[in-house]
Design an enzyme around this catalytic site. Structure first.
Site, PDB file in Angstrom:
ATOM      1  N   HIS A   1      40.844  33.310  35.499  1.00 28.82           N
ATOM      2  CA  HIS A   1      40.531  34.567  34.905  1.00 28.82           C
ATOM      3  C   HIS A   1      40.669  35.759  36.042  1.00 28.82           C
ATOM      4  O   HIS A   1      39.921  36.860  35.859  1.00 28.82           O
ATOM      5  CB  HIS A   1      39.096  34.741  34.083  1.00 28.82           C
ATOM      6  CG  HIS A   1      39.034  33.711  33.051  1.00 28.82           C
ATOM      7  ND1 HIS A   1      39.694  33.560  31.758  1.00 28.82           N
ATOM      8  CD2 HIS A   1      38.281  32.506  33.320  1.00 28.82           C
ATOM      9  CE1 HIS A   1      39.105  32.684  31.156  1.00 28.82           C
ATOM     10  NE2 HIS A   1      38.378  31.917  32.055  1.00 28.82           N
TER      11      HIS A   1
ATOM     12  N   SER B   1      62.581  49.042  50.742  1.00 35.89           N
ATOM     13  CA  SER B   1      62.489  50.120  50.005  1.00 35.89           C
ATOM     14  C   SER B   1      63.541  51.184  50.539  1.00 35.89           C
ATOM     15  O   SER B   1      63.554  51.207  51.836  1.00 35.89           O
ATOM     16  CB  SER B   1      60.900  50.616  49.979  1.00 35.89           C
ATOM     17  OG  SER B   1      61.073  51.734  49.507  1.00 35.89           O
TER      18      SER B   1
END
Length: 545
Positions: free
Chosen positions: A248, A372
């Protein structure tokens, strides 16, 4: 011929542009694997060449005068090249998927149709009741086998030239073979027995099965195996590297990095085995599956038996109950299985992406590469992202194939024909995804400092073993006591040790708990990871039979 070159074949009037080297046999794989029927492909003979890809693109396009009004006219007159291909598999990604082309391309479909037509003529020459097609001499058999083995790109272009007249692709193959055999004095006498009693689907379904079998055995399954082995290597290499689990998204009982990789190796190997066990089927029963024309011409022949023998001689399993088409149930099962393999790999890609995000993996950099266009520091997990994206494209295609192909109106409709031409799309994007994942794996480096830091922050994960040992020795309310100690609180090493020291349990059990740390609380994870190769046993990778 270089990438993106054009040629004009001596027997074709139109200049054709290709994005594939075509002057020699593939040297990427052993010929026995790429070429199970001993084809010689793809070769262009007697052709003139013009380069597009080399040198200045602009000047080459001006020379060719193939682009009109690029700045103002959206309907540009572009010839096919690696830059104008609509599908990126045939352009940007060609170098990573081109091994599939001999099988899954239009060329591959035509050459397997040629194989089936010739093999059927040879089979009829062995049927005693068909006296009109006597046993061929050794020379005639060699002539026919050479048509298969030496089938070239020029031959395929000639078939396409005939198709422009017939507007029927399978009939074009029949006419091509009749033309080629006109010069042979023995075969010319039985030309009308090419395509005898066949519907187009008799030829096509066998060609498609052979295309799939060749592509899977030669390209897809070996790359699947390479990928599984690479993940197995990660499992064994990092078998003892402790890692904080997350359930979780929250800290959970520690594992090892290797054991988490072993899970994926095991899952992928199981699905790969399922794929290899799927049998390729074929039919050869005429227009509606009843041998109507066969029985009308030669009622004394046991046609179902002959059809079964013929289909099995091609290395396929015989489907005895069919309408006009082979019902494609095996294809549905095959494509569903590949989709599931791909789904498991998506899970792997996302998990590794997450581990990179957490800093558990670093990625090696390559000089000159850019992560990038604006952030110079970026080293993005692009290989796993590319893999995930292409798996999505592949699964969309393969899912449609698997749900559409088993459905055909009455004895047949034509919807399967156009859909089957897209088998290479799903396999091509799958192959591209596998290779992207492999490329990403090769760049990974474990960052043990980050793994250690996370474990050192999470002493609360020892609540599980402490309360479990307390249960063994009858300490009341062990779960509740550990919940009160740890839930929603920062737990340190000292807090854990103080709690353990106060427990009323045997000394040896208390000592074992005191020696336990988040780094050593890994259960059998290391052994499970180390044993993965023995568990999945990839040494003898199965093939499609």
């Amino acid at each position: 011929m270089e990438l993106g070159t054009s040629f004009t074949a001596s027997n074709v009037s139109k200049t054709m542009f290709l994005s594939v080297p075509i002057t020699q046999k593939s040297n990427l794989l052993p010929n026995s694997l790429v070429n199970p029927f001993n084809f010689s492909f793809p070769t262009i003979k007697n052709c003139s060449c013009k380069a597009i890809a080399k040198g200045s693109i602009v000047s080459s396009l001006k020379t060719q005068e193939k682009v009109k009004g690029m700045s103002s006219d959206p309907s540009q007159d572009l010839e096919l090249s690696s830059l104008s291909a609509l599908c990126p598999l045939d352009g940007r990604y060609w170098g990573k998927v081109k091994e599939l082309a001999p099988f899954m391309s239009e060329f591959g479909l035509i050459r397997f149709r040629v194989l089936v037509e010739i093999k059927w003529l040879l089979k009829m020459s062995q049927i005693h009741e068909i006296s009109e097609v006597p046993n061929f001499s050794e020379g005639a058999q060699t002539f026919l086998q050479d048509l298969i083995a030496e089938f070239s790109m020029n031959d395929a272009l000639e078939v396409k030239k005939i198709e422009r007249v017939t507007n029927h692709d399978v009939k074009a193959v029949e006419y091509f073979l009749k033309q080629r055999c006109q010069s042979h004095p023995e075969i010319v006498k039985v030309l009308e027995f090419f395509h005898f009693a066949c519907t187009s689907e008799d030829i096509n379904n066998l060609a498609h099965a052979l295309m799939l079998k060749g592509a899977l055995n030669t390209v897809i399954l070996p790359v699947m195996d390479e990928l599984i082995r690479a993940i197995c290597d990660m499992a064994t290499k990092y078998s003892s590297v402790p890692m904080l689990s997350r359930t979780h998204g929250q800290p959970a009982s520690p594992t090892t990095l290797g054991k988490e990789m072993a899970i994926f190796a095991y899952r992928l190997s199981g699905e790969r085995k399922e794929i290899s066990q799927i049998e390729m089927l074929g039919k050869f029963a005429g227009a509606v599956g009843n041998y109507n024309a066969h029985v009308a011409a030669y009622p004394e022949v046991n046609w179902p038996q002959i059809a079964e023998e013929f289909v099995m001689s091609l290395g396929l399993k015989f489907n005895p109950y069919v309408p006009q088409i082979e019902t494609h149930d095996y294809m549905a099962k095959l494509f569903h299985s590949i989709v599931q393999f791909n789904n498991i790999l998506v899970d792997f890609d996302r998990d590794v992406w997450g581990y990179i995000s957490l800093g558990y993996f670093k990625q090696t950099t390559k000089a000159g590469e850019i992560g990038s266009s604006t952030m110079p520091h970026k080293v993005n997990p692009i290989d796993f992202e590319n893999s995930e994206g292409n798996l999505g494209v592949a699964n969309g295609n393969l899912y449609h194939l698997s749900t559409k192909l088993p459905i055909s109106r009455w004895q047949r409709d034509l919807t399967d024909s156009t859909v089957l031409r897209n088998m290479g799309v799903g396999l091509g994007h799958s192959l591209l995804a596998y290779r992207s994942a492999l490329q990403g794996i090769q760049k990974l480096q474990v960052n043990k400092a980050a793994l250690t830091e996370d474990l050192d922050k999470c002493w609360e994960v020892l609540a599980e073993p402490i309360q479990t040992v307390m249960r063994r020795y009858g300490v009341p309310e062990p779960y509740e006591k550990l919940k009160a100690l740890t839930r929603g609180r920062t737990v340190t090493k000292e807090i854990c040790r103080d709690f353990i020291q106060k427990l009323d349990i045997p000394v040896d059990a208390k000592t074992a708990l005191l020696n336990l740390t988040p780094h050593t609380y890994i259960g059998a994870a290391a052994e499970l990871a180390k044993n993965i190769n023995e568990t999945i046993n990839l040494e003898n990778g199965a093939q499609i039979f």
